[in-house]
Design a protein around this motif. Structure first.
Motif, PDB file in Angstrom:
ATOM      1  N   ILE A 257      10.329   1.734  -9.183  1.00  0.00           N
ATOM      2  CA  ILE A 257       8.664   0.599  -9.287  1.00  0.00           C
ATOM      3  C   ILE A 257       9.035  -0.339  -9.863  1.00  0.00           C
ATOM      4  O   ILE A 257       9.558   0.127 -10.751  1.00  0.00           O
ATOM      5  N   CYS A 274       6.240   0.646  -4.101  1.00  0.00           N
ATOM      6  CA  CYS A 274       6.793   2.331  -4.479  1.00  0.00           C
ATOM      7  C   CYS A 274       7.721   3.028  -3.624  1.00  0.00           C
ATOM      8  O   CYS A 274       7.734   2.761  -2.311  1.00  0.00           O
ATOM      9  N   ILE A 284       5.145   9.423   1.652  1.00  0.00           N
ATOM     10  CA  ILE A 284       4.470   8.167   0.426  1.00  0.00           C
ATOM     11  C   ILE A 284       2.595   8.160   0.280  1.00  0.00           C
ATOM     12  O   ILE A 284       2.643   7.670   1.677  1.00  0.00           O
ATOM     13  N   TRP A 286      -0.679   7.059  -1.462  1.00  0.00           N
ATOM     14  CA  TRP A 286      -1.326   6.282  -2.862  1.00  0.00           C
ATOM     15  C   TRP A 286      -2.915   6.794  -2.703  1.00  0.00           C
ATOM     16  O   TRP A 286      -3.750   6.705  -1.740  1.00  0.00           O
ATOM     17  N   SER A 310       7.225   1.954   0.188  1.00  0.00           N
ATOM     18  CA  SER A 310       5.749   1.469   0.888  1.00  0.00           C
ATOM     19  C   SER A 310       4.877   0.267  -0.202  1.00  0.00           C
ATOM     20  O   SER A 310       5.159   0.240  -1.215  1.00  0.00           O
ATOM     21  N   CYS A 327       1.302   6.955  -6.835  1.00  0.00           N
ATOM     22  CA  CYS A 327       1.917   6.401  -5.416  1.00  0.00           C
ATOM     23  C   CYS A 327       3.018   8.169  -5.706  1.00  0.00           C
ATOM     24  O   CYS A 327       3.270   8.673  -6.620  1.00  0.00           O
ATOM     25  N   SER A 337       5.243  11.458  -9.221  1.00  0.00           N
ATOM     26  CA  SER A 337       4.398  10.693  -8.732  1.00  0.00           C
ATOM     27  C   SER A 337       4.482   9.404 -10.022  1.00  0.00           C
ATOM     28  O   SER A 337       5.190   9.923 -11.029  1.00  0.00           O
TER      29      SER A 337
END
Length: 552
Positions: A257, A274, A284, A286, A310, A327, A337
């Protein structure tokens, strides 16, 4: 004498032959082959396998029929069957136990059906099976122990199905394959092991790496029907042959990120990014505190092979959007994550967010019915001391409001037994404060069709009752009046009747004169003719007198 004896023996032989061999099924043909008797049913409307077939058949062939399943115990009387050909039917299901009592079966051909799966453990009942033909079906999964009970199989055709990925351990654990690969067994092998895997939509990613390596290592006595297996996907590998494909090992997602902390002012747009690298390619998702309340757009792209980017787009962010955004990237190997913390600062000049002072309230109607509604809201106070909110609601005609208290966060409340077709107002505000801008909703309840139909039904019933009484009353009085008119002429009618109905311009014609000895009075009734209307007082009076007269 000898000729007579010879003729007698021929007759006995003929009768014996016709006694031993039973008649075939209607629409089927029976024949005797070198290996035994054959029953063949082609293009016959068979919905299922007949369980009372004779035992002496060695081969059964059914094709081009509406046969759609093989239930348990389908071949209970066919223990001598060695060849079962059921190609080009509509078979979609093979029940566990369908192959019971087929211990002598050597060939099973099921090509051209609609199978999506096969109960592989059912082959425990067919230890002598040597040929299994499943081509041109819709099978997409081959379990790791699928070939466990096919220890004597020499021909396996899985071509023209829907396999995308198959583990190499399926074949490495296959006992028939392991026996052929043992040192010193080559001289003892009388036949080869033939595999058909072509014409399947193979996805050449890391999951197929083992099968590609297996195919590259195949050598005699194992033979592929078509050694030029081709990749159908992913796009970067489509059209490549297995022998040309270089596949990497599978890895779980690795997330990156730009920043773990993002700070913006209220009302600004923000995009959280992300990126995940994995093999096979990951997906992916959220997660964030208000995911059930506020749904944001997510843009997905693939900047490189086995990489996914994403982007979560938050328009006009406000204080309620602050918090942790997680994420989550996952594939068949595992998941990873990372958390992005979003900080939103209140801007005094911002008027696009529903904040009143240090409080945020977003109220809406979630569901609307004829007699009630469901309110849903998110409420948050920037000041920790303001922890309670007041929900008030009432109709426009109500004298006082109903009040309920709630804590912060996402809440719902159902308003029931409301009056249909009525305007209501519901407000949510901090405890002890009057509702501010954007903190109220006004709604009108729907019409209760069930209650309206009930009221209309009652009204129709009352109307029918009144009309019925009027008709009955008119019949009785009309009969009485008709007989009375027969006793007088028009001139007498004018003198006796129309003196009481002076507003009538003319009298009705008299009926033919008849005398009825049962009549003792000559009371006449005069009705208004068209164009004449008595006053309301006269109508009520006349009607009341008429009712009492008819009932006397």
């Amino acid at each position: 004498m000898a000729s007579i004896f010879h003729s007698f023996m021929l007759v006995l032989a003929f009768l014996e032959a016709h006694t031993v061999q039973p008649a075939c099924l209607p629409g089927c043909t029976c024949s005797k082959e070198s290996f035994g008797r054959t029953l063949q049913c082609m293009s016959v409307s068979l919905g299922n396998i007949l369980g009372n077939l004779p035992e002496e058949f060695k081969q059964l062939r059914i094709g081009n029929s509406p046969l759609f399943e093989l239930p348990r115990g389908s071949f209970i009387n066919m223990s001598t069957l060695e060849y079962l050909w059921l190609g080009f039917n509509n078979i979609t299901v093979i029940h566990l136990g369908a192959l019971e009592h087929l211990s002598a079966l050597k060939e099973l051909r099921l090509e051209g059906n609609k199978l999506r799966s096969v109960p592989w453990t059912a082959f425990r009942a067919t230890p002598l099976l040597r040929v299994l033909d499943l081509k041109h079906n819709r099978i997409d999964v081959l379990p790791e122990l699928a070939l466990r009970f096919l220890v004597n199989l020499t021909y396996l055709d899985l071509s023209s199905n829907r396999f995308t990925v198959v583990s190499k351990s399926v074949f490495l654990s296959w006992l028939a394959y392991r026996k052929l690969r043992q040192p010193g067994c080559g001289a003892e092998v009388l036949s080869s092991l033939v595999l058909a895997l072509h014409n399947n939509p193979w996805v050449c990613d890391c999951r197929l790496r083992g099968l590609v390596q297996f195919v590259k290592s195949i050598s005699l006595p194992v033979i592929l029907v078509n050694s030029y297996l081709m990749c159908w996907g992913p796009p970067s590998k489509a059209g490549q042959l297995f022998h040309e494909a270089e596949l990497s090992a599978c890895i779980k997602p690795l997330i990156s990120i730009p920043s773990a902390n993002v700070t913006i002012r209220a009302g600004q747009n923000v995009t959280l990014r992300c990126q995940a690298q994995a093999s096979p390619s990951p997906t992916i998702e959220w997660t964030y505190p208000l995911s059930t309340w506020r749904e944001f757009d997510v843009l997905t792209s693939a900047p490189a092979e086995d990489a996914v980017l994403s982007e979560l787009v938050i328009p006009a962010a406000h204080l309620a959007d602050r918090g942790n955004y997680t994420c989550v990237a996952s594939n068949s190997i595992g998941r990873s994550s990372l958390v992005i913390s979003l900080h939103v600062q209140l801007a005094s000049q911002s008027l696009s967010v529903p904040w009143e002072g240090d409080t945020y309230i977003d109220l809406r109607v979630a569901r609307h019915t004829a007699r009630g509604i469901l309110l849903e809201w998110f409420a948050e106070a920037d000041n920790p001391e303001k922890r309670w909110f007041t929900l008030s609601f009432a109709s426009e005609e109500a004298v006082r409001k109903e009040v309920v208290h709630f804590g912060p966060g996402i809440n719902t409340y159902a308003l029931e037994d409301l009056l249909p077709g009525t305007k209501y107002k519901a407000c949510l505000s901090p405890e002890g404060q009057a509702p501010g801008r954007g903190q109220c909703v006004v709604f009108v309840t729907g019409r209760d069709h069930g209650r309206l139909e009930e009221l209309e039904g009652r009204e129709r019933l009352l109307h029918i009752t009144v009309v019925l009484c009027a008709v009955l009353l008119a019949v009785a009085v009309g009969t009485y009046s008709w007989v009375a008119q027969a006793l007088c002429s028009c001139r007498w009618w004018t003198l006796s009747c129309c003196l009481h109905c002076r507003k009538a311009p003319r009298c009705p014609h008299a009926a033919p004169w008849q005398r009825d000895s049962s009549l003792r009075s000559e009371t006449a009734v005069c009705e208004d003719v068209p164009g004449h209307r008595a006053s309301d007082g006269e109508q009520d009076k006349d009607g009341e007198e008429l009712v009492w007269d008819s009932g006397s």
